[in-house]
Design a protein around this motif. Sequence first.
Motif, short mmCIF file in Angstrom:
data_model
loop_
_atom_site.label_atom_id
_atom_site.label_comp_id
_atom_site.label_asym_id
_atom_site.label_seq_id
_atom_site.Cartn_x
_atom_site.Cartn_y
_atom_site.Cartn_z
N GLU A 187 -3.41 -4.52 -0.48
CA GLU A 187 -2.01 -4.84 -0.16
C GLU A 187 -1.87 -5.54 1.19
O GLU A 187 -1.07 -6.46 1.34
CB GLU A 187 -1.21 -3.53 -0.14
N ARG A 188 -2.68 -5.13 2.15
CA ARG A 188 -2.54 -5.64 3.52
C ARG A 188 -3.57 -6.70 3.87
O ARG A 188 -3.69 -7.11 5.02
CB ARG A 188 -2.60 -4.47 4.50
N ARG A 189 -4.32 -7.13 2.86
CA ARG A 189 -5.32 -8.19 3.02
C ARG A 189 -6.32 -7.89 4.14
O ARG A 189 -6.53 -8.69 5.04
CB ARG A 189 -4.65 -9.54 3.22
N ALA B 60 -6.13 0.86 -1.97
CA ALA B 60 -4.89 0.17 -2.33
C ALA B 60 -4.32 -0.56 -1.12
O ALA B 60 -3.84 -1.70 -1.23
CB ALA B 60 -3.88 1.17 -2.88
N ARG B 61 -4.36 0.07 0.04
CA ARG B 61 -3.81 -0.55 1.25
C ARG B 61 -4.66 -1.74 1.72
O ARG B 61 -4.14 -2.70 2.26
CB ARG B 61 -3.67 0.47 2.38
N THR C 283 -6.42 5.39 5.51
CA THR C 283 -5.54 4.24 5.36
C THR C 283 -5.85 3.22 6.44
O THR C 283 -6.55 3.52 7.41
CB THR C 283 -4.04 4.64 5.38
N TYR D 82 -3.80 -0.25 8.51
CA TYR D 82 -2.58 -1.05 8.64
C TYR D 82 -2.64 -1.90 9.89
O TYR D 82 -3.37 -1.62 10.83
CB TYR D 82 -1.32 -0.18 8.63
#
Length: 83
Positions: free
Chosen positions: A23-25, A19-20, A75, A77
């Motif tokens: 969401e964070r391309r 999902a991340r 995850t 980021y």
Amino acid sequence: MLYSDATAMAIHYSKHALARLAERRVSIEDVAYVLDAPDAVSEGYGGRLLAERSLRGRRLRVIYTAVEDEITVITVYWKGERK
């Protein structure tokens, strides 16, 4: 173990990580790039590992576990953009 050669390890992704990524391309190739040749690896919360590398003018962080010949990405980021 702070770092293992990711090219020799199977890489799996948690549902949260997938999902991340969207969401964070961040692409799966971006994650593999960071895991294969991180600028830095440190120990994180709960025995997890944090690998990071500069990518496209930003700093990508990958939180993962490594057990035997398997990596599980928890995850991802961009540094400074974590919510």
